[in-house]
Enzyme design. Structure first.
Site, PDB file in Angstrom:
ATOM      1  N   ALA A  22       0.738  -1.053   0.083  1.00  0.00           N
ATOM      2  CA  ALA A  22       0.009  -0.076  -0.092  1.00  0.00           C
ATOM      3  C   ALA A  22       0.969   1.459   0.269  1.00  0.00           C
ATOM      4  CB  ALA A  22      -0.895   0.016   1.177  1.00  0.00           C
ATOM      5  N   VAL A  23       1.770   1.360   0.729  1.00  0.00           N
ATOM      6  CA  VAL A  23       2.820   2.259   0.856  1.00  0.00           C
ATOM      7  C   VAL A  23       3.569   2.617  -0.675  1.00  0.00           C
ATOM      8  CG1 VAL A  23       4.878   3.203   1.704  1.00  0.00           C
ATOM      9  CG2 VAL A  23       3.369   2.287   3.320  1.00  0.00           C
ATOM     10  N   THR A 126       3.600  -6.613  14.617  1.00  0.00           N
ATOM     11  CA  THR A 126       3.960  -7.651  15.825  1.00  0.00           C
ATOM     12  C   THR A 126       2.728  -8.547  15.887  1.00  0.00           C
ATOM     13  OG1 THR A 126       4.452  -7.865  17.964  1.00  0.00           O
ATOM     14  CG2 THR A 126       3.403  -5.608  17.326  1.00  0.00           C
ATOM     15  N   ASP A 128       2.124 -10.204  18.622  1.00  0.00           N
ATOM     16  CA  ASP A 128       1.930 -10.259  20.012  1.00  0.00           C
ATOM     17  C   ASP A 128       0.454  -9.254  20.453  1.00  0.00           C
ATOM     18  OD1 ASP A 128       3.856 -12.109  20.230  1.00  0.00           O
ATOM     19  OD2 ASP A 128       5.273 -10.666  21.397  1.00  0.00           O
ATOM     20  N   ARG A 155      -6.305 -31.968  18.815  1.00  0.00           N
ATOM     21  CA  ARG A 155      -7.222 -32.808  19.559  1.00  0.00           C
ATOM     22  C   ARG A 155      -7.495 -34.112  18.804  1.00  0.00           C
ATOM     23  NH1 ARG A 155      -9.698 -30.106  23.138  1.00  0.00           N
ATOM     24  NH2 ARG A 155      -9.932 -27.870  23.353  1.00  0.00           N
ATOM     25  N   GLU A 223       4.266 -17.307  26.453  1.00  0.00           N
ATOM     26  CA  GLU A 223       5.791 -17.637  26.598  1.00  0.00           C
ATOM     27  C   GLU A 223       6.362 -16.835  27.701  1.00  0.00           C
ATOM     28  OE1 GLU A 223       8.144 -16.421  23.278  1.00  0.00           O
ATOM     29  OE2 GLU A 223       6.930 -14.455  22.713  1.00  0.00           O
ATOM     30  N   GLN A 262       4.106 -19.357  14.345  1.00  0.00           N
ATOM     31  CA  GLN A 262       3.031 -18.404  14.359  1.00  0.00           C
ATOM     32  C   GLN A 262       3.182 -17.262  13.604  1.00  0.00           C
ATOM     33  OE1 GLN A 262       1.879 -18.485  19.039  1.00  0.00           O
ATOM     34  NE2 GLN A 262       3.976 -19.557  18.620  1.00  0.00           N
TER      35      GLN A 262
END
Length: 331
Positions: A22-23, A126, A128, A155, A223, A262
């Protein structure tokens, strides 16, 4: 202003490429020449700069990682390092800079703006979700989806073996990945760093589940559970598993760390959209002569605010989400 630059810094996150896309595209449409700085602030100090075109960013919006590369750069905290960065920007005539990264990357952008008069825009990249000023950061939605899918797959093997699994997810200071993923995957317990860890309470739940015939459980642990904001030598998943075994020696239990999985793979549609909207907004701000702004999202609306004010805010646990995940996990 005729030339702007863009860099990604710190840990990579899905959605960074969408923001770069986009930038570059939006910047060119606004009459800017757009330059990419490879490997974050490190590349800014070593003059690793390349001019980007619309073709350069074709087909990257969905991809994880960052086409520009990224690195952590402690030298950016020094005056010498900052002066090297400014010299590179001056050499190429780059007057505006879009920085995509976490709080450390934001701090570098703030210095360039307030001390060296470089017009900077900061986009939160990030997984997180640990920047308090914005509802969501780039990569968070994708990371939650990856964890939720991993739990779904786990599971199958856990249930047929009547086995419990302690799964460690990222989130050193912020437990949002564990909380959100735990909620949508139906984890039997969620252990974020913002809540004091009590092994006896955890084991009481596992024993209660066992009395009702449920012997397979998924426990999501952040973590940063024991030492929020610091790195510990022993993995939290193993630590929690050992606590459980000490109190339930006959339990069938395993531990695993999802780790950098992740951060991998294609960005979700939500992270792509967020990156594109934030990248476009950053260009609009530069076109209007703004500087030292952090781009965020609140109530589904993109906004910008002063970086100093943004970094001063602190995030607490989303208690509503945590309590909902905790209550629904009761068997």
């Amino acid at each position: 202003m005729k030339k702007i630059g863009v860099l990604t810094s710190g840990g990579d996150s899905q959605g960074m490429n969408a923001a770069i896309y986009a930038v570059v595209r939006y910047g060119i449409q606004h009459g800017f020449e757009v330059y990419g700085i490879r490997n974050g602030y490190k590349g800014l100090m070593t003059d690793d700069v390349v001019k980007l075109t619309a073709k350069s960013v074709e087909g990257i919006a969905h991809r994880g990682g960052t086409m520009l590369g990224t690195a952590r750069c402690l030298e950016m905290k020094t005056v010498e390092g900052q002066q090297k960065a400014v010299a590179t920007l001056t050499k190429h005539g780059i007057e505006g800079l879009v920085v995509i990264g976490g709080d450390g990357s934001f701090a570098g952008a703030k210095v360039l703006s307030t001390q060296y008069n470089i017009k900077t825009m900061a986009i939160p990249g990030t997984i997180d979700n640990d920047l308090a000023y914005t509802d969501y950061t780039l990569g968070f939605d994708t990371a939650v989806s990856i964890v939720a899918n991993a739990v779904k797959d786990l599971r199958d093997t856990m249930s047929c073996n009547d086995r419990t699994c302690v799964v460690e997810v990222m989130g050193n200071r912020c437990g949002d990945i564990a909380v959100y993923a735990g909620l949508v995957s139906g984890a039997e317990a969620v252990l974020p760093p913002e809540v004091k860890y009590d092994p006896d309470t955890l084991v009481a739940r596992l024993k209660a589940n066992a009395k009702k015939g449920k012997l397979d459980n998924i426990i999501l642990v952040s973590e940063g559970l024991r030492s929020r904001g610091e790195i510990v030598k022993n993995k939290e998943a193993d630590f929690v598993m050992e606590d459980i075994l000490a109190r339930m020696p006959k339990i069938n239990i395993r531990s695993m760390v999802l780790g950098h999985l992740q951060r991998s793979g294609d960005a979700t549609a939500q992270d792509r959209m967020l990156g594109i909207k934030m990248g476009a907004h950053a260009v609009k701000c530069l076109a209007n002569g703004l500087t030292n702004r952090a781009i965020g999202i609140h109530n589904d609306a993109i906004f910008d605010e002063d970086i100093v004010e943004a970094l001063a805010k602190t995030r607490g646990l989303n208690t509503e989400m945590y309590e909902l995940a905790n209550n629904l996990s009761k068997y």
